[in-house]
Design a protein around this motif. Structure first.
Motif, PDB file in Angstrom:
ATOM      1  N   THR A  44      50.185  27.500  33.903  1.00 21.69           N
ATOM      2  CA  THR A  44      49.756  27.602  35.304  1.00 21.69           C
ATOM      3  C   THR A  44      48.879  28.841  35.479  1.00 21.69           C
ATOM      4  N   LYS A  45      47.708  28.650  36.066  1.00 21.88           N
ATOM      5  CA  LYS A  45      46.854  29.793  36.355  1.00 21.88           C
ATOM      6  C   LYS A  45      47.437  30.546  37.541  1.00 21.88           C
ATOM      7  N   VAL A  46      47.723  31.851  37.349  1.00 23.22           N
ATOM      8  CA  VAL A  46      48.360  32.626  38.415  1.00 23.22           C
ATOM      9  C   VAL A  46      47.463  33.731  38.960  1.00 23.22           C
ATOM     10  N   LEU A  47      46.371  34.058  38.257  1.00 22.59           N
ATOM     11  CA  LEU A  47      45.464  35.082  38.771  1.00 22.59           C
ATOM     12  C   LEU A  47      44.028  34.765  38.349  1.00 22.59           C
ATOM     13  N   ALA A  48      43.198  34.533  39.346  1.00 23.62           N
ATOM     14  CA  ALA A  48      41.766  34.321  39.148  1.00 23.62           C
ATOM     15  C   ALA A  48      41.090  34.709  40.451  1.00 23.62           C
ATOM     16  N   PRO A  49      40.721  35.964  40.604  1.00 22.77           N
ATOM     17  CA  PRO A  49      40.215  36.464  41.891  1.00 22.77           C
ATOM     18  C   PRO A  49      39.030  35.667  42.440  1.00 22.77           C
ATOM     19  N   CYS A  50      38.075  35.315  41.572  1.00 16.62           N
ATOM     20  CA  CYS A  50      36.904  34.573  42.051  1.00 16.62           C
ATOM     21  C   CYS A  50      37.290  33.213  42.603  1.00 16.62           C
ATOM     22  N   ALA A  51      38.294  32.606  41.980  1.00 17.06           N
ATOM     23  CA  ALA A  51      38.740  31.281  42.407  1.00 17.06           C
ATOM     24  C   ALA A  51      39.768  31.349  43.525  1.00 17.06           C
ATOM     25  N   GLY A  52      40.172  32.553  43.928  1.00 21.09           N
ATOM     26  CA  GLY A  52      41.166  32.693  44.987  1.00 21.09           C
ATOM     27  C   GLY A  52      42.571  32.353  44.549  1.00 21.09           C
ATOM     28  N   VAL A  53      42.845  32.419  43.254  1.00 24.68           N
ATOM     29  CA  VAL A  53      44.172  32.123  42.733  1.00 24.68           C
ATOM     30  C   VAL A  53      44.968  33.411  42.598  1.00 24.68           C
ATOM     31  N   GLY A  54      46.125  33.463  43.227  1.00 24.13           N
ATOM     32  CA  GLY A  54      46.992  34.626  43.143  1.00 24.13           C
ATOM     33  C   GLY A  54      46.647  35.722  44.112  1.00 24.13           C
ATOM     34  N   ILE A  55      45.420  35.725  44.602  1.00 26.29           N
ATOM     35  CA  ILE A  55      44.954  36.735  45.543  1.00 26.29           C
ATOM     36  C   ILE A  55      43.763  36.156  46.286  1.00 26.29           C
ATOM     37  N   SER A  56      43.575  36.544  47.518  1.00 28.10           N
ATOM     38  CA  SER A  56      42.459  36.031  48.303  1.00 28.10           C
ATOM     39  C   SER A  56      41.617  37.195  48.823  1.00 28.10           C
ATOM     40  N   GLY A  57      40.400  36.858  49.256  1.00 29.37           N
ATOM     41  CA  GLY A  57      39.543  37.860  49.872  1.00 29.37           C
ATOM     42  C   GLY A  57      38.800  38.758  48.916  1.00 29.37           C
ATOM     43  N   VAL A  58      38.768  38.402  47.621  1.00 30.50           N
ATOM     44  CA  VAL A  58      38.053  39.212  46.642  1.00 30.50           C
ATOM     45  C   VAL A  58      36.681  38.589  46.387  1.00 30.50           C
TER      46      VAL A  58
ATOM     47  N   ARG B 277      32.314  42.837  31.514  1.00 33.15           N
ATOM     48  CA  ARG B 277      31.892  44.103  30.913  1.00 33.15           C
ATOM     49  C   ARG B 277      30.648  44.696  31.570  1.00 33.15           C
ATOM     50  N   SER B 278      29.755  43.845  32.109  1.00 30.03           N
ATOM     51  CA  SER B 278      28.526  44.347  32.718  1.00 30.03           C
ATOM     52  C   SER B 278      28.648  44.593  34.207  1.00 30.03           C
ATOM     53  N   GLY B 279      29.842  44.401  34.748  1.00 32.34           N
ATOM     54  CA  GLY B 279      30.083  44.688  36.155  1.00 32.34           C
ATOM     55  C   GLY B 279      30.082  43.451  37.025  1.00 32.34           C
ATOM     56  N   ALA B 280      31.028  43.382  37.952  1.00 33.22           N
ATOM     57  CA  ALA B 280      31.129  42.301  38.929  1.00 33.22           C
ATOM     58  C   ALA B 280      31.989  42.794  40.081  1.00 33.22           C
ATOM     59  N   ASP B 281      31.815  42.202  41.235  1.00 32.51           N
ATOM     60  CA  ASP B 281      32.580  42.635  42.410  1.00 32.51           C
ATOM     61  C   ASP B 281      34.083  42.496  42.185  1.00 32.51           C
ATOM     62  N   TYR B 282      34.484  41.490  41.399  1.00 30.91           N
ATOM     63  CA  TYR B 282      35.922  41.255  41.213  1.00 30.91           C
ATOM     64  C   TYR B 282      36.556  42.216  40.208  1.00 30.91           C
ATOM     65  N   ASN B 283      35.761  43.012  39.484  1.00 32.43           N
ATOM     66  CA  ASN B 283      36.316  43.912  38.472  1.00 32.43           C
ATOM     67  C   ASN B 283      37.393  44.807  39.060  1.00 32.43           C
ATOM     68  N   GLY B 284      38.512  44.904  38.366  1.00 28.73           N
ATOM     69  CA  GLY B 284      39.550  45.796  38.852  1.00 28.73           C
ATOM     70  C   GLY B 284      40.851  45.665  38.105  1.00 28.73           C
ATOM     71  N   PHE B 285      41.830  46.486  38.531  1.00 28.35           N
ATOM     72  CA  PHE B 285      43.209  46.376  38.077  1.00 28.35           C
ATOM     73  C   PHE B 285      43.962  45.579  39.141  1.00 28.35           C
TER      74      PHE B 285
END
Length: 860
Positions: free
Chosen positions: A245-259, A292-300
């Motif tokens: 089960t995918k539990v974290l994918a910020p771009c897809a809104g999985v596990g977290i929203s608003g990223v 590695r080259s940077g994206a808005d979703y990059n983070g911990f």
């Protein structure tokens, strides 16, 4: 990806990245990172162009087809079973070799390591393209245990709480010779068993993905996978076929929203690491999701409920949340501290194309173990360079300091028995015993340029703290009754030493030659003139050019070339295509990169101990647009009368083995600005050249074509609309047609079903009988069991008896008639087969694999 060196996908000056104005290649290595990036693109583009993506299921579909194909009898035998000594004494040409640098015996890239907690001396090594190897004697000897899986690209290894070994396929070091995987496998009895397809865990959720980390949360009862498509979770108690089960994918809104995502789908939701904080009853997790080259979703991203929901961390202190890139995590065994090594997209983008900056943001510690910090910076590129590193500015030059490839080679781990004892792997290996207050380089890049170094072995005072470059994996042993050890995996294999050791030196785990995971780009062979047998040469990823001469062989009265029965490395850096005189195995032309050709007429043997005589000569034609691995070959009917090579130009050379410089090459044809040759072939002085341009697969308009002088004048062939819009990886001229009109073209990548969309042709093997006016797809009916598999095809060979043989990412195949194919043998490991060549007498066919060495079989 680099080498003997010693650099991922790169190797030092002229063979190691020296600048055009500086000939002291062992002291300046300013283009290493740039070359690494270029090599990754070069290997990836053939498989992904033109769309840049492969739909899930492509490898699984191809493998299912292959298993049902008819098989031609005959078996493969492994050729490269000897130890590979990149430090052999009499192969030290100072203009081309890395011998003397201290690397010693090498193997291919190790992407993952694990130790068996209950079986003393049992260690597992995951090879980048060669599957899994097991040692039962503490790393002294190794046995492959995953050769029959459909994908041998290893991303992660981990021993579960129940003692089973979990293998995640799909290497994830962001190198582009990271082949995608076929999912995750679980071996119940790893100390004695071998992996099979029936060991697969889950469904197709992680097929065609790269997986960097597998981690077990025993308290919460889950296993987690950090993959190129996000973080996945699976209950440990679930049945074998139960889905991930995918539990974290910020771009897809999985596990977290608003990223906000900030990049297209090619680079979205890349999870580089995930760790469970000890002492939290399995509740607290931390993941690095970043391109590695940077994206808005990059983070911990952290979770307080075992991965069900996630929050984005806001690190305080020394870490800048806006600078987070590819990162690696390491908790102390009691969870009291969190160590982080991190690449900076800002620095990477600044250095892109120049290779003159470190891209390491830094190494940090959270004294509380909290993902939000406060973080303290405990190492920088500058501080690490003064810790005994060979990458100090006044040792290696200004262009290549620690962390220059932190987007590629980066791993950190904490000694389980001491929260202050930290190991950090970048290009080199570093150690701190005081929580990062001070560091020591314990695995140098090499000895060249160091005050201790001398080409005269008697005057060389360097210690044994040298290993191959580009560190990717760390593991600890804690067997009862034995001293704990740390195991290291890098671009040159595996090493170990006790965690208590404070003196110099490593135990080289490649010395036996049984960790056989070398990543070849090419193979050629020639007879030794003393009648002792054949010399086999091959170009390697980050491990130079290997030579396997018969034991006891001599050349022109010299002492034995191979007295110890080992392979040696006359050329350093990355080794590309290769040309060998079939009648004289000591005459060879090896490619460094970008058509940087070098010739030797004596096997690269240096009679002196210090290698001061010049036995290897630069003969590069100086092409402005050659690919990283550029094609060149001898005319098949006149090998001593014409050589051809391809970059932006098609080059010819009539001096062949009498060549003394690049001036001996002549421009035959201009393929066009922005075009680069991807394949060349010549027979009877009729030459064919395939090209791509642009060759990239993202944000460019991919182009490809074929040119030839068939008919008497050079011209571009008008390819029909049905001809695939994909990379042409190989050309073969039919020997039965003296006019040179009958030619086979081999196509890489997957078909339109998986890649480029409709309307661009299915097949991988095409044929013309009229000099390119018309073309026919001879791959066969896709629905037929004896059709050519829909897998990336890399090389073609027509044997002396007229049989067409084609090498692919999933094996080698021969044509029985137009549109009908059989699998050639079944015992060849499923490591990508990338190059084919005949033995000097034509009785054998050699295949170079990118991960399991060189193999041969009787000519079909």
């Amino acid at each position: 990806m680099a080498t003997a060196l010693l650099i991922a996908g790169t190797g030092p000056v002229a063979a190691f990245g020296a600048s055009d104005t500086d000939s002291s290649r062992h002291e300046v290595a300013g283009e290493e990172s740039h070359e690494l990036m270029e090599s990754l693109d070069a290997f990836n583009e053939p498989r992904l162009s033109p769309s840049g993506e492969i739909a899930p299921g492509a490898y699984a579909d191809a493998w299912a087809h292959i298993k049902n194909m008819p098989v031609r009898s005959g078996s493969w035998s492994e050729v490269t079973t000897s130890p590979y000594n990149e430090d052999a004494l009499h192969y030290r040409d100072q203009s081309a070799s890395n011998s003397g640098g201290g690397a010693g015996h090498s193997a291919g890239r190790i992407a993952a390591l694990a130790t068996d907690p209950t079986h003393r001396g049992v260690v597992y090594a995951g090879a980048a393209g060669g599957g899994v190897f097991r040692s039962t004697d503490d790393g002294n000897t190794w046995t492959p245990i995953a050769d029959r899986l459909p994908a041998l690209s290893v991303g992660a290894l981990a021993v579960a709480p129940d003692g089973s070994l979990w293998l995640a396929t799909g290497e994830a070091t962001t190198a582009s010779d990271n082949y995608l995987g076929s999912g995750v496998y679980r071996l119940a009895d790893p100390a004695t068993g071998t992996f099979s397809e029936s060991d697969k865990v889950g469904g197709t959720e992680l097929d065609s993905a790269s997986i960097h980390t597998l981690t077990f949360d025993k308290a919460a009862g889950y296993v987690f996978a950090a993959s190129s498509h996000g973080v996945f979770r699976r209950p440990l108690s679930a049945g074998q076929s139960s889905a991930w089960t995918k539990v974290l994918a910020p771009c897809a809104g999985v596990g977290i929203s608003g990223v906000s995502c900030g990049v297209d789908g090619h680079y979205a939701d890349i999870a580089n690491d995930i760790a469970v904080q000890p002492g939290t009853d399995g509740k607290k997790l931390l993941a690095n999701v970043a391109w590695r080259s940077g994206a808005d979703y990059n983070g911990f991203y952290y979770s307080d409920d075992a991965g069900t929901t996630w929050k984005r961390a806001n690190p305080t202190g020394a870490i800048n949340p806006a600078e987070i890139g590819n990162a690696a995590f390491a908790y102390a065994a009691d969870g009291s501290r969190l160590y982080v090594s991190m690449e900076s997209p800002k620095l990477l983008n600044k250095s892109s194309g120049s290779g003159v900056y470190s891209v390491l943001a830094g190494v940090y510690v959270s004294q509380s173990g909290n993902a939000n910090g406060s973080f303290k910076q405990i190492a920088t590129s500058s501080s690490l360079s003064t810790s005994g590193s060979a990458m100090k500015v006044n040792e290696i030059g200004s262009g290549y300091q620690p962390g220059s490839q932190a987007w590629y080679d980066q791993v950190i781990a904490v000694d389980p028995s001491d929260p202050n004892h930290v190991y950090l792997g970048l290009e080199e290996m570093f150690e701190s015993r005081d929580g990062g207050a001070t560091w020591k380089a314990i695995g140098r890049y090499w000895n060249f340029g160091m005050p201790c170094f001398s080409y005269d072995p008697a005057a060389n005072t360097c210690d044994g703290d040298v290993m191959h470059s580009d560190q990717h994996a760390l593991a600890f042993s804690q067997w009862k009754g034995s001293t704990p050890e740390v195991f290291v995996g890098n671009d040159g294999g595996a090493y170990a030493r006790p965690t208590t050791q404070t003196t110099a030196g490593w135990r080289n785990l490649n010395e036996s030659g049984t960790l056989r995971d070398l990543q070849y780009y090419s193979v050629r062979a020639g007879r030794m003139t003393d009648g002792s047998g054949d010399a086999v040469w091959g170009g390697l990823q980050d491990n130079g050019v290997s030579l396997l001469a018969p034991k006891g062989a001599t050349y022109q009265g010299r002492q034995q070339l191979n007295p110890d029965g080992e392979m040696v490395s006359p050329f350093g850096g990355d080794g590309g295509d290769q040309l060998v005189n079939p009648a004289n195995g000591c005459q060879t032309v090896g490619e460094y990169v970008d058509l940087a050709l070098q010739i030797t007429n004596n096997c690269g043997y240096t009679a002196s101990d210090d290698g001061s005589e010049d036995v290897i000569t630069d003969i590069a034609p100086g092409d402005p647009g050659a690919r990283f691995i550029a094609p060149f070959s001898a005319d098949e009917t006149d090998p001593n009368g014409l050589w051809v090579a391809g970059g932006q130009y098609v080059w010819g050379n009539t001096k062949t083995w009498n060549t003394t410089s690049g001036a001996d090459w002549t421009k035959l044809y201009d393929l066009g600005a922005g075009h680069s040759a991807s394949a060349v072939a010549s027979r009877g002085h009729v030459t064919w050249a395939a090209w791509c341009g642009p060759c990239g697969s993202v944000d460019e308009t991919f182009g490809r074509g074929i040119a030839t002088n068939q008919g008497g004048t050079w011209h571009q062939v008008n390819l029909p609309a049905s001809f695939p819009n994909r990379y042409i990886s190989s050309l073969a001229i039919d020997p039965s047609d003296a006019s040179g009109k009958t030619v086979y073209a081999v196509i890489n990548g997957f078909s339109r079903h998986w890649n480029e969309g409709p309307g661009a042709g299915y097949g991988h093997v095409w044929k013309t009988t009229d000099g390119g006016t018309t073309w026919t797809d001879i791959s066969g009916d896709p629905a037929a069991t004896d059709s050519f598999p829909d897998a990336p095809a890399n090389a073609a060979l027509i044997t002396e008896n007229g049989t067409l043989v084609v090498a692919t990412d999933l094996g080698v195949f021969t044509s029985t008639s137009a549109g009908h194919w059989v699998r050639l043998g079944t015992n060849l490991p499923t490591s990508p087969a990338v190059y084919l060549s005949p033995s000097p007498d034509g009785s054998q066919v050699y295949v170079a694999t990118h991960g399991r060495g060189i193999w041969k079989t009787r000519t079909p």
